[in-house]
Design a protein around this motif. Structure first.
Motif, PDB file in Angstrom:
ATOM      1  N   THR A  81      51.416  46.897  65.886  1.00 16.49           N
ATOM      2  CA  THR A  81      52.420  47.392  67.357  1.00 16.49           C
ATOM      3  C   THR A  81      52.628  48.554  67.190  1.00 16.49           C
ATOM      4  O   THR A  81      53.289  49.206  65.755  1.00 16.49           O
ATOM      5  CB  THR A  81      53.496  46.013  67.223  1.00 16.49           C
ATOM      6  N   GLU A  84      54.629  49.147  63.740  1.00 17.76           N
ATOM      7  CA  GLU A  84      54.829  48.523  62.790  1.00 17.76           C
ATOM      8  C   GLU A  84      54.215  50.070  62.717  1.00 17.76           C
ATOM      9  O   GLU A  84      54.028  50.855  61.197  1.00 17.76           O
ATOM     10  CB  GLU A  84      53.481  47.610  62.449  1.00 17.76           C
ATOM     11  N   ASP A 169      56.817  45.479  70.304  1.00 15.56           N
ATOM     12  CA  ASP A 169      56.336  44.317  69.861  1.00 15.56           C
ATOM     13  C   ASP A 169      54.483  44.791  70.146  1.00 15.56           C
ATOM     14  O   ASP A 169      54.017  43.741  70.355  1.00 15.56           O
ATOM     15  CB  ASP A 169      56.869  42.858  69.823  1.00 15.56           C
TER      16      ASP A 169
END
Length: 651
Positions: A81, A84, A169
């Motif tokens: 994401t 991340e 996200d």
């Protein structure tokens, strides 16, 4: 020395790209690498970062130096994401934080137990001395890595790069090319390498993100090697300038304005030296031809030797840059109201921003700015009738002939050549078409190439050439400087300055906006702001916090300052008040930094029996307090700059 490049060469077949490139970059230096498109800047960066090998020469980096490189096409990790991907840059700090939290939980438990007293099951609690020692060591590393700010830094940088919380996200695989570039920039900034190499970082950034990046780079502890055609961006970031031309790199001291002046002086000097040498060679040549076979043959041979030596060491005059030599001609008359929007709502579902009431009058030059995705392109397409409004009304005035430049060049047939595009779509004769293309620097066999094979800059120039054939009195330009180098941008600015009609310019190029616009429309999700002044004047007003000036009803010209909205005395009072507030904040920042330093010294060697957990919480609170005061100081400093700018434009 952080980076050293020595006598680097690179050729592709007979084409020499780099011929003896030599330069150095020191620690903490902010260096701009400039030059026209096609001079080899990207090739040089690929060699420096090891993605390409030079033919000869050497590239040396300081031992252990970490290099971060943003390419024009920047990949991101598939399967992660947005959040991340950004976290990969600070993974070490996040791992330290996780381990510290585990140790804190164990130590907190031990604080409620007497290590000498058996518990209910008759077992003596373990000795937590090893955990405390590990905690102290890891916490010292955590402080050095500024770990407390890791998670906050991730969110701040992502938001400054244009990502909202609900996009954190979002899978990286679903991002657009521009979003991937912005995410790659965010990750690089969070990694904080010793040398940060950025190739056209502002291409996909809006003005807000560009200005934030400028401030970040100015305060960055590492070195920066920056390639950009954004003149204002380079003016605000570069300490030194490297110019690429004719396969070599020429170094100039900064800032950027000084580089431009020194280069102009150098070009003028070399041009004069070359002219005098040409005159001297011509005189010697005439003497040799006249007396070579006469009684003065010996003298003629001596002159010939001198002439040959002079020719061998002759200085070449700088090659003049070829720039666009075109214009739109005299614009025809239109109605006094050129374009108008009333209670306008636009978008593809929910409105992009609240109702817009906006009037464009004859002769006005509007710069349209705003965040990426705020609706700038949608607004101009709706204004021109290319897209339906959700609600409200838009209209063009009487006698308006609109010329529209689309940033995607989607009005060009990819299978036609530039010559055919002008002949068939614009009804020009082949000779007229070639002449027009030549004025926009599309020459030779390039006029026969399919449009799909042209570079982005060449497509832009073809679109502008097509616009001139319409003889518009309203120019609507959506990011016309994309893919253009600095010299081409300056040439475009001259073309637009000479345009006598009305203009709507969507752009993130502040230098262009400040040079050719007289009004500013800032598109925001909370609502648009219309300002009767150029972008530079608009930013000064924003920072001053003063009331919005009354719009002018008469035609404005480039360079006319906005209507004064604070008296000189009021401006002086605000400047004095803001200075006092800045001084107070500086004292508080110094006091907080001193307390923080003292606490960090205690945490590095905790006294026997000290409450490490309590000290850690105090450290975090002091850090947050310091960050808040620094943010307030930056805000007031920007406000002071704006007020001083207002004071400077008072008449």
């Amino acid at each position: 020395m952080l980076l050293s490049v020595s006598n680097l060469t690179k050729a592709y077949g007979p084409d020499e790209i780099l011929t003896g490139v030599t330069f150095r970059v020191a620690a903490r230096e902010k260096v701009a690498l400039v030059g026209r498109n096609g001079t080899g800047k990207t090739t040089l960066l690929k060699i420096i970062t090891g993605r390409l090998e030079g033919d000869t020469g050497a590239v040396q980096r300081a031992q252990g130096a970490k290099v971060g490189y943003l390419r024009q096409e920047a990949p991101v990790t598939v399967g992660l994401t947005v959040l991340e991907e950004a976290e990969q840059a600070v993974a070490h700090r996040l791992e330290l934080k996780q381990r510290l939290e585990e140790l804190e939980a164990r130590l907190h438990l031990s604080g409620n137990e007497d290590p000498q007293t058996p518990n209910a099951e008759g077992h003596t609690p373990p000795d937590y001395g090893a955990d405390l020692e590990e905690y102290a060591l890891l916490h010292e590393h955590f402080l050095e890595a500024e770990g407390y700010s890791a998670e906050r830094d991730i969110r701040v940088v992502l938001q400054k790069m244009g990502f909202t919380e609900d996009e954190f996200d979002k899978p990286t695989s679903s991002l657009s090319g521009g979003e991937k570039t912005r995410l790659a920039i965010a990750r690089l900034l969070l990694e904080e390498p010793d040398l940060l190499i950025l190739d056209e970082p502002t291409n996909h950034l809006d003005l807000q993100a560009t200005e934030w990046l400028e401030g970040w780079l100015r305060g960055y502890h590492g070195a920066v090697l920056l390639v950009s055609h954004d003149r204002r961006f380079l003016e605000n970031t570069a300490d030194r300038v490297l110019e690429m031309r004719e396969g070599k790199v020429f170094a100039y001291p900064g800032p950027f304005e000084k580089f431009l002046r020194l280069k102009a002086e150098e070009d003028a000097r070399l041009t004069e030296v070359a002219r005098r040498q040409d005159q001297e060679i011509a005189k010697m040549d005439e003497y040799v031809r006249r007396f070579m076979n006469s009684q003065r043959t010996a003298q003629a041979r001596g002159r010939q030797k001198l002439m040959n030596r002079l020719i061998a060491s002759k200085v070449d005059a700088p090659k003049a840059d070829r720039n666009m030599k075109a214009g739109f001609g005299e614009a025809g008359r239109s109605g006094d109201i050129v374009a108008e929007a009333e209670k306008l709502l636009i978008g593809y579902g929910p409105p992009l921003f609240p109702e817009l009431n906006w009037t464009v009058r004859i002769g006005e030059r509007w710069g349209v700015v705003g965040e990426n995705g705020s609706g700038k392109s949608t607004l101009v397409r709706t204004l021109l009738g290319q897209q339906e409004a959700l609600n409200g009304r838009v209209r063009l005035g009487s006698g308006v002939v609109a010329g529209y430049f689309s940033q995607d060049a989607d009005d060009l047939d990819p299978n036609l050549s530039p010559l055919d595009s002008l002949v068939y779509d614009c009804d020009l004769l082949p000779a007229e078409a070639r002449n027009l293309l030549g004025r926009f620097l599309i020459t030779g066999d390039d006029v026969y190439r399919p449009v799909r094979t042209l570079s982005g800059g060449e497509k832009n120039k073809l679109s502008l050439a097509r616009l001139t054939t319409l003889h518009p009195n309203l120019l609507v330009l959506d990011e016309p400087t994309n893919h253009l180098d600095m010299a081409s941008r300056e040439a475009l600015a001259q073309v637009l300055k000479q345009f006598t009609g009305t203009m709507i310019l969507v752009s993130h190029d502040r230098w262009l906006l400040e040079n050719v616009t007289t009004h500013t429309l800032d598109i925001r999700r909370s609502g648009a702001v219309a300002y009767p002044g150029s972008y530079g004047e608009y930013r000064a007003w924003q920072q001053s916090g003063g009331p919005l000036p009354t719009p002018k009803k008469t035609r404005m010209h480039v360079g006319v300052p906005p209507t004064p909205y604070l008296s000189p005395r009021e401006v002086s009072k605000e400047i004095e008040r803001t200075r006092k507030l800045i001084e107070q904040l500086e004292q508080e920042i110094a006091s907080t930094e001193a307390a923080l330093k003292h606490l960090e010294q205690r945490l590095s060697r905790p006294p026997a029996g000290s409450d490490v957990l309590s000290m850690t919480k105090d450290h975090q609170q002091l850090t947050e307090t310091l960050q808040g005061k620094m943010a307030a100081w930056e805000e007031q400093s920007r406000r002071l700059e704006g007020l001083q700018g207002m004071q400077g434009i008072k008449t």
